[in-house]
Design an enzyme around this catalytic site. Structure first.
Site, mmCIF file in Angstrom:
data_model
loop_
_atom_site.group_PDB
_atom_site.id
_atom_site.type_symbol
_atom_site.label_atom_id
_atom_site.label_comp_id
_atom_site.label_asym_id
_atom_site.label_seq_id
_atom_site.Cartn_x
_atom_site.Cartn_y
_atom_site.Cartn_z
ATOM 1 N N GLU A 122 23.131 -13.885 17.997
ATOM 2 C CA GLU A 122 22.762 -14.338 17.742
ATOM 3 C C GLU A 122 23.767 -16.155 17.530
ATOM 4 O OE1 GLU A 122 18.321 -16.141 15.195
ATOM 5 O OE2 GLU A 122 18.314 -17.454 16.995
ATOM 6 N N ALA A 263 21.305 -15.849 6.774
ATOM 7 C CA ALA A 263 20.973 -14.306 6.779
ATOM 8 C C ALA A 263 20.522 -14.597 8.622
ATOM 9 C CB ALA A 263 19.638 -13.625 6.416
ATOM 10 N N MET A 264 20.643 -12.778 9.026
ATOM 11 C CA MET A 264 19.730 -12.741 10.642
ATOM 12 C C MET A 264 19.076 -11.363 10.819
ATOM 13 S SD MET A 264 20.428 -13.526 13.497
ATOM 14 C CE MET A 264 18.995 -12.529 14.798
ATOM 15 N N GLU A 265 17.640 -12.161 11.216
ATOM 16 C CA GLU A 265 16.869 -10.676 11.749
ATOM 17 C C GLU A 265 16.882 -10.223 12.646
ATOM 18 O OE1 GLU A 265 17.150 -14.236 12.535
ATOM 19 O OE2 GLU A 265 15.830 -14.460 13.882
ATOM 20 N N HIS A 298 11.857 -14.562 4.808
ATOM 21 C CA HIS A 298 11.828 -14.954 5.956
ATOM 22 C C HIS A 298 12.569 -14.320 7.151
ATOM 23 C CE1 HIS A 298 13.233 -19.000 9.031
ATOM 24 N NE2 HIS A 298 14.186 -17.609 9.457
ATOM 25 N N GLU A 299 13.215 -13.807 6.665
ATOM 26 C CA GLU A 299 13.915 -12.646 8.006
ATOM 27 C C GLU A 299 12.906 -11.982 8.251
ATOM 28 O OE1 GLU A 299 16.578 -14.181 9.560
ATOM 29 O OE2 GLU A 299 16.766 -15.125 7.685
ATOM 30 N N HIS A 302 10.479 -12.731 10.345
ATOM 31 C CA HIS A 302 10.875 -12.759 12.234
ATOM 32 C C HIS A 302 10.158 -11.835 12.674
ATOM 33 C CE1 HIS A 302 12.797 -16.294 13.065
ATOM 34 N NE2 HIS A 302 14.079 -16.595 11.775
ATOM 35 N N GLU A 321 11.670 -20.514 14.564
ATOM 36 C CA GLU A 321 12.834 -21.059 13.041
ATOM 37 C C GLU A 321 11.295 -22.316 12.864
ATOM 38 O OE1 GLU A 321 14.402 -19.707 11.892
ATOM 39 O OE2 GLU A 321 14.994 -18.397 13.641
HETATM 40 ZN ZN LIG Z 1 15.159 -17.690 10.790
#
Ligand SMILES: [Zn+2]
Length: 868
Positions: A122, A263-265, A298-299, A302, A321
Site C-alpha cells: 500500500e 502496521a499494514m493490514e 485497527h489492523e 480492517h 481509514e
Molecule cells: Zn488503517
C-alpha cells in the site's frame, strides 16, 4: 523517482479488463528474486490497449497464452508496460522479472530488513514486484508459490492458507499460498526469513477455530504475549459490537524492524513495525501497551472495513481509514476509560490535524487530486475522517448507526466502494425504522469535500426572569489552498446548563447547519446564571470561540458532569495564561484562580479517577498554542510553559507530594491497573524535579527499575533540568537497553529533544552513534523528530536548526522518499512566524526546492505546496 503528474478524482474510470486470477511464482535466490506472474485477463470490450504498472523491474520474458511476444508487440517505459493490441478474448499474460530486494532502500515493494525479506504494497508498492494494474478496484483471487533456500529462509508466508509443496533442488523448499478471498494488489504480502513462531487459537462466535500465529526474530518470543492477547480481544470485540467474525482459518502477524508505517493490514498476513508488537511492562510504557493493543485492533478491524470492503480508488482512502480509526477508538474506549480516550484523541487532533488544516498542505478528507498518494496518509484522512464517522454516530445514536453499518456490509461486501456508498448505506440503514434522518445528508457530505477546521463562535445571554439561556451560534471556515469559498457544515453541538450547585439542567444535541442560529435552553429562574457547557464530548471537530465569564469556566472545571468538558475548561484556562505569559503580560488573577482550582481538584481525587486527574494536569501542546498566536513565537511559548510549570510546582508543592505518596501504591500494579498512579507520578516528578533533589533521586532510581513507564517518566522529568541526575539517568538507560533497538529509539528521541546549549552538535553526534540505524524510519523519526521537538534548538535564531533539517531531509529523500516527504511537513507553518524567523525557514525550504530534479516526486510535491 516516482511518476510525477497529477491524478484527479473526476478522471476515474473502471479498468478496461477483468483480472479474475493472479498466480505468482517467487523464486528467492542468493543475490536476486525472480518473480513469474500469470494474469488471467478478460477484456470488458474489444480493442482496448493493456497498460500495466511496473517500477524498477528487470523484465526477462513476456508471453501471451504461452507464446513469447515479439519486441514490437509491447512498449516499456519507466513506469508502464503497454501492449497496444492484446487479444479480444480472455488470455493469460505471463511476465518474468528480476528484483534486487537487498538494494531496495525505499521500504516499498519487496525489500530486506535484518536478513528477512518482506513487502509493503500500500499504496502503490506492488508495481515494484510484478507488472500489474496495481489499483485498488481490480480484485482477484491470488495463488502464490514461494521457493527459497531452506536454511536461510525457513519460514515462507503469504496471504490465505498455506501448504508445503515438494521441491527437487537440494536444500530448497517451497510453500503454496491460496487466498480464497478476492483482493486488490495493495493487500498482497509475502515474508521470508528466519522467524520464531508463537501460536495460539481463537474460537469464533460461530464455533470455528482460527490459528493465530505471531512471527518474530528469534529471542523476541517472550515479548509477544501482550500482542497475542490484544488480537484475541479485538476479535471478540468485533463479534460482539459489530457482529463481524473473522473469515479465514489462520491469521498471521509478522514484526519487522524496517518499516515506513505503523502496521499494514494485508489479508491474513499483517506486517507490523516491531515496536508495535514487542511489548511488556518492562520494555514498553503504559501508553505504548495501549497503542500496541489499539494498532493490533485497527489492523484486525480492517479485515472487514478495508479488505472485504475496499476502496474504489485512493481518493476513498478515508473510507477504510476514517471508519477503522473510529472503530479502534471505540474499542479502546470500551476496554479502558472512554473519557480519557476521548480527551487524548482531542488533544492529538488539536495538535496535529488542526495544524494541518490551517497550513499549506490542508486538504479535504476526500481530496480531489494528488501527485504522490503516499503524501495523503495524513491525520486529516485518518483522524478527521474518524471524527466525521463519529458525528454520524452522534447524530444517529448507537442503534441506528449500527443498522447503517449492517446495511453497508450487506451492500458492499466483496467489492471496492466509495465514501458516497458508505454515507448512503448508513442513511438507508438508519432510516429503516421510518424515522427521518434528522439532518441534511447532502450537506453532511461537505465534511468529505471541504478542507479547514470550522470556527464555532458562541455567545450567551441569561434571562433571569424566565430562566432561559439564549445561545447564539455562528460558524465560518477560513479559506484553504484551492478552496477560497466555504459553506456551512452540519455541526452536532451538544449543550447543557450546569447550575451553580453543580446540577445538570437541560441537555440537548443541536444540529447547527447554518451560518448563524439562536437556541434557547431552559433552567429554573434564578438571578445567578448557570454555566453553559457546550461541545460536550467534543461533539464536532471545530475550534470553539466562546466568551464566557471566568466564574463559569471554573464552575465547569469543578462540576460539569461531562469529563471532557471539565478537562476542556482547564485547557481553556491553561491556553489563556500561557499565551498571556508568552506575550510578557502574565494574567495574574487568572493564574491564581486556575491554581486554586487545580489545588481543589488535587485534594478531591477519588480512587479510580487518577488517569482523568492526570489528563486534567496536562498542559496544551506547543503546536496547539502556536496556532492561537499571531505571529507564532515557539521559543517564547516554550519559555512560558517552563516558567508556568515552575510556578505550579511552587504553589502546589504540598498537594503534589501528597499525591505522589498516594500514587506509589500503584507503581508495581500490572497494566492496565496502576496506570493512573503512574501518570500522576509522572506529572509530579516533571513539575517538582527542577528544584527538589529528593525527587530527582527517586526518578533516577526508577530508570533501573522494573517499570518502563516510570523509567521513561523519569527521563522526561529530568530532561529539562541541567543536573547530574539527568546525565546519570541517560547513561544508565542507554547502557541497559543498548541491544534493544525498539527501546533505544526512545532514548535517541529523548537525547535529541534535550534542551542544551550544544543541542545541534549533540544531535549530529547521535546520527553517528554506533546504534543509530539510518535505514530504520523509527530511528530517523526518533533523532530528527526529537530534534524538531527541541524548540530552542530547532528554532535557533540563526536558522541553523532549519538548515540542518533541510540537509537531513535531502539525505533521507535519496533512499526513502515516503519518510522524507513526511519530515518535510515540519516546515509547514513558516508563514505564521514573525518576519525574521519566517525568512530563515523559507530559506531552508528553498534550499530543498533548489535541488529540483534530485528530489523524489513525494518530497517535490510537499515542497511545492509549502512554497505556494
Ligand atoms: Zn488503517
Amino acid at each position: 523517482m516516482g511518476a510525477a503528474g497529477t491524478v484527479r478524482l473526476v478522471d476515474y474510470s473502471p479498468w478496461p479488463f477483468e483480472l479474475p486470477t493472479v498466480e505468482l511464482d517467487v523464486q528467492i535466490q542468493s543475490d536476486h528474486v525472480s518473480v513469474t506472474s500469470q494474469l488471467q485477463l478478460e477484456p470488458r470490450q474489444p480493442g482496448q490497449a493493456l497498460v500495466l504498472q511496473g517500477v524498477d523491474l528487470q523484465l526477462e520474458s513476456i508471453s501471451i497464452d504461452q507464446t513469447p511476444l515479439n519486441k514490437d508487440q509491447w512498449v516499456l517505459d519507466q513506469s508502464t508496460l503497454t501492449i497496444a493490441q492484446p487479444p479480444d478474448q480472455p488470455f493469460v499474460l505471463t511476465t518474468r522479472c528480476r528484483l534486487h530486494p537487498d538494494s531496495n532502500r525505499s521500504l516499498e515493494g519487496l525489500y530486506a530488513s535484518e536478513g528477512m525479506l518482506t513487502t509493503q504494497c500500500e499504496a502503490e508498492g506492488f508495481r515494484r514486484i510484478a507488472f500489474h494494474p496495481d489499483r485498488p478496484d481490480v480484485l482477484s483471487r491470488w495463488t502464490v508459490r514461494l521457493e527459497a533456500d531452506q536454511a536461510r529462509f525457513p519460514v515462507l508466508l503469504s496471504n490465505g492458507n498455506g501448504i508445503s509443496i515438494p521441491v527437487e533442488a537440494e536444500g530448497r523448499h517451497a510453500m503454496r499460498w491460496i487466498d480464497p478471498s478476492r483482493k486488490p494488489s495493495y493487500l498482497f504480502a509475502l515474508v521470508a526469513g528466519q522467524l520464531s513462531e508463537i501460536r495460539d487459537e481463537y474460537r469464533t462466535a460461530s464455533g470455528r477455530s482460527v490459528a493465530l500465529r505471531l512471527h518474530v526474530e528469534p529471542g523476541d518470543e517472550s515479548y509477544t504475549a501482550h500482542a497475542m492477547a490484544s488480537l484475541k480481544r479485538s476479535m471478540e470485540w468485533d463479534e460482539r459490537v459489530y457482529q463481524l467474525e473473522y473469515d479465514l482459518d489462520e491469521y498471521n502477524i509478522v514484526a519487522v524492524r524496517h518499516f515506513n508505517m505503523g502496521a499494514m493490514e494485508n489479508k491474513s498476513l499483517n506486517i507490523f513495525n516491531s515496536k508495535l508488537v514487542l511489548a511488556d511492562a518492562e520494555t514498553a510504557t503504559d501508553g505504548e501497551l495501549e497503542r500496541v493493543e489499539s494498532v493490533i485492533a485497527h489492523e484486525y478491524f480492517h479485515n472487514w472495513t478495508g479488505n472485504r470492503i475496499t476502496c474504489r480508488d485512493w481518493f476513498q482512502l478515508s473510507l477504510k481509514e476514517g471508519l477503522t480509526v473510529f472503530r479502534d477508538q471505540s474499542f479502546t474506549a470500551d476496554l479502558h476509560s472512554a473519557a480519557v480516550k476521548r480527551i487524548e484523541d482531542v488533544a492529538m487532533l488539536r495538535n496535529t490535524q488542526f495544524r494541518e488544516d490551517a497550513g499549506p498542505t490542508a486538504h479535504p478528507v476526500k481530496p480531489s487530486e494528488y501527485q504522490a498518494i503516499d503524501n495523503f496518509y495524513t491525520t486529516t484522512i485518518y483522524e478527521k475522517g474518524a471524527e466525521v464517522i463519529r458525528m454520524l454516530h452522534t447524530l444517529l445514536g448507537e442503534e441506528r448507526f449500527m443498522r447503517g453499518i449492517a446495511e453497508y456490509v450487506r451492500r458492499f461486501d466483496g467489492t471496492a466502494a466509495t465514501t458516497e456508498d458508505f454515507v448512503e448505506s448508513i442513511a438507508a440503514g438508519a432510516t429503516q425504522d421510518g424515522e427521518p434522518l434528522g439532518f441534511d445528508l447532502d450537506q453532511f457530505r461537505g465534511w468529505y469535500h471541504q478542507a479547514g477546521t470550522p470556527l464555532l463562535s458562541i455567545d450567551q445571554r441569561w434571562d433571569a426572569e424566565r430562566g432561559e439561556m439564549v445561545v447564539s451560534l455562528q460558524q465560518s471556515t477560513a479559506a484553504t489552498p484551492g478552496q477560497p469559498v466555504k459553506t456551512p457544515m452540519v455541526l452536532p453541538v451538544s449543550m447543557a446548563l450546569i447550575g451553580s450547585d453543580g446540577r445538570l439542567n437541560e441537555e440537548r444535541l443541536v444540529v447547527f447547519d447554518r451560518e448563524s442560529a439562536t437556541v434557547t435552553l431552559q433552567a429554573a429562574p434564578a438571578a445567578q446564571a448557570p454555566a453553559l457547557s457546550v461541545l460536550r464530548s467534543f461533539s464536532a471537530p471545530v475550534v470553539l470561540r466562546q466568551s464566557r465569564p471566568l466564574a463559569d469556566t471554573l464552575l465547569l472545571l469543578a462540576a460539569d458532569d461531562d469529563p471532557f468538558s471539565r478537562w476542556d475548561a482547564a485547557q481553556s484556562l491553561y491556553r489563556d495564561v500561557l499565551l498571556a505569559r508568552a506575550s510578557d503580560q502574565p494574567d495574574q488573577p487568572k493564574e491564581a484562580a486556575l491554581i486554586d482550582a487545580l489545588r481543589q481538584r488535587l485534594g478531591a481525587l477519588t480512587a479510580g479517577h487518577e488517569s482523568e486527574l492526570a489528563t486534567l494536569l496536562g498542559l496544551p501542546g506547543l503546536a496547539e498554542l502556536e496556532s492561537l498566536q499571531s505571529p507564532a513565537d515557539p521559543p517564547a511559548l516554550y519559555r512560558a510553559v517552563m516558567a508556568f510549570r515552575e510556578r505550579l510546582a511552587e504553589e502546589l508543592r504540598d498537594p503534589l507530594h501528597q499525591l505522589l505518596s498516594a500514587a506509589r501504591v500503584g507503581w508495581t500494579q500490572a497494566w492496565p491497573a496502576g496506570q493512573g498512579h503512574r501518570q500522576l507520578t509522572a506529572v509530579a516528578w516533571t513539575w517538582l524535579a527542577a528544584d527538589d533533589q529528593e525527587i530527582r533521586r527517586e526518578a533516577l532510581s526508577a530508570v533501573s527499575g522494573p517499570s518502563m513507564t516510570l523509567a521513561r517518566a523519569a527521563l522526561r522529568a529530568l530532561q529539562p533540568v541541567d543536573c547530574t541526575e539527568r546525565d546519570e539517568a541517560s547513561r544508565l538507560f542507554e547502557q541497559r537497553w543498548q541491544h534493544k533497538p525498539v527501546i533505544l529509539d526512545a532514548w535517541f528521541s529523548m537525547e535529541a529533544s534535550m534542551p542544551r546549549s550544544d543541542a545541534l552538535d549533540h544531535v549530529r553526534g547521535l546520527l553517528q552513534h554506533p546504534r543509530f540505524d539510518p535505514l530504520a524510519p523509527n530511528s530517523l523519526r526518533a533523532v530528527l523528530g526529537g530534534f524538531t521537538a527541541n524548540t530552542l534548538a530547532f528554532h535557533a535564531d540563526d536558522g541553523s536548526g532549519y538548515q540542518f533539517m533541510a540537509e537531513q531531509i535531502l539525505d533521507v529523500d535519496s533512499r526513502n522518499p515516503i519518510t522524507a516527504s513526511r519530515m518535510a511537513k515540519v516546515f509547514s507553518r513558516w508563514k505564521t512566524y514573525a518576519d525574521d524567523r519566517s525568512a530563515l525557514m523559507h530559506q531552508a525550504i528553498r534550499s530543498l526546492a533548489d535541488r529540483g530534479g534530485e528530489l523524489s516526486a513525494n518530497t517535490q510535491e510537499v515542497v511545492t505546496l509549502l512554497l505556494s
